[in-house]
Design an enzyme around this catalytic site. Structure first.
Site, PDB file in Angstrom:
ATOM      1  N   ASP A 226       0.846  -1.184   0.000  1.00 53.17           N
ATOM      2  CA  ASP A 226       0.000   0.000   0.000  1.00 53.17           C
ATOM      3  C   ASP A 226       0.887   1.240   0.000  1.00 53.17           C
ATOM      4  OD1 ASP A 226      -3.221   0.245   0.776  1.00 53.17           O
ATOM      5  OD2 ASP A 226      -2.072   2.078   1.152  1.00 53.17           O
TER       6      ASP A 226
ATOM      7  N   TYR B 296     -12.377   6.400 -15.865  1.00 46.99           N
ATOM      8  CA  TYR B 296     -12.398   5.231 -14.982  1.00 46.99           C
ATOM      9  C   TYR B 296     -13.009   4.024 -15.682  1.00 46.99           C
ATOM     10  CZ  TYR B 296     -13.510   2.302 -10.928  1.00 46.99           C
ATOM     11  OH  TYR B 296     -13.613   1.256 -10.044  1.00 46.99           O
TER      12      TYR B 296
END
Length: 259
Positions: free
Chosen positions: A42, A162
């Site tokens: 992450d 997107y």
């Protein structure tokens, strides 16, 4: 029939990008519960370390590695550190993704903004596939799971960057299955429907949720664990003859923000 090995991931090592929260975290926990060594990747290292600690406290084996998937050197570092720690890589969950769903009007969005969506959602996935494939080939076991979206097949306003990036993931996955299949590497994609995550909570209203559920036969929104279950299927030996597929996990219907 011996069913004991169908979901057994003992000795396997999995990298999960965006693994600190939401679907990524649920996937880390799910794969660990079935025996995998887990790399919680992450950009927020503190959050990744927290998730890794929770997994270890529950008897799993996890480490945290910080990674900005839009930086090639970070992707290389992620793979190198994983191999150094665990000796190989068997599973990759390309979970990181982003965009500005509902705020990508072609009258407002710039080419640079459009490009950044593809860099995060498509280019990073392709590159990580390229980096892990030699290690999976060497291990004799490989499963890559790319996180797509219902947006890849739905049609909605102000979401062109997107949605088209997620559609690209679907077709990229199908084509890479031909490239990696001979090396015993499977590659599949998951298209979540509306799933209760921090990202969805920023745009979800009671009115939108009610409208979504009108088109959802299983009358609830998804939970992160619902998607993690599909990740487990693709990661495990039970799906050893499944590749190049896109599985939509959506309660049997479709949910869009403009319903």
């Amino acid at each position: 029939m011996d069913t004991s090995k169908f979901f057994d991931l003992t000795g396997k090592t999995a990298i999960i990008t965006g693994g600190a929260n939401g679907i990524g975290k649920a996937s880390c926990e799910m794969l660990s519960a079935f025996g995998a060594n887990v790399v919680v990747s992450d950009y927020n290292l503190e959050a990744a370390e927290k998730t890794a600690k929770e997994i270890n406290d529950n008897g799993g084996n996890a480490i945290a590695i910080d990674c900005d998937v839009t930086k090639d050197e970070a992707l290389v570092n992620l793979v190198d550190k994983t191999v150094a720690k665990f000796g190989g890589i068997h599973i990759l969950v390309n979970n990181v993704g982003g965009g500005r769903a509902g705020a990508e009007s072609p009258y407002d969005i710039t080419v640079e903004q459009f490009k950044k969506v593809f860099e995060m959602n498509v280019f990073s996935m392709w590159r990580l596939c390229q980096l892990v494939a030699p290690h999976m080939k060497k291990a004799g076991y490989g499963s890559i799971i790319n996180m797509s979206s219902m947006a890849s097949i739905n049609k909605s306003p102000a979401i062109s960057a997107y949605a088209s990036s997620k559609a690209a993931i679907n077709h990229m996955t199908r084509n890479l299955a031909y490239d990696y299949g001979p090396d015993n590497i499977r590659i599949n994609a998951i298209g979540p429907g509306a799933t209760r995550t921090a990202a969805l909570s920023t745009v979800l209203t009671p009115e939108i949720e009610k409208a979504m559920l009108k088109h959802t036969p299983i009358n609830r929104l998804g939970e992160a664990e619902d998607i993690a279950g599909a990740v487990l299927y693709f990661a495990s030996p039970i799906s050893s003859w499944t590749s190049g597929q896109v599985l939509f996990v959506n309660g049997g219907g479709e949910q869009t923000l403009d319903m």
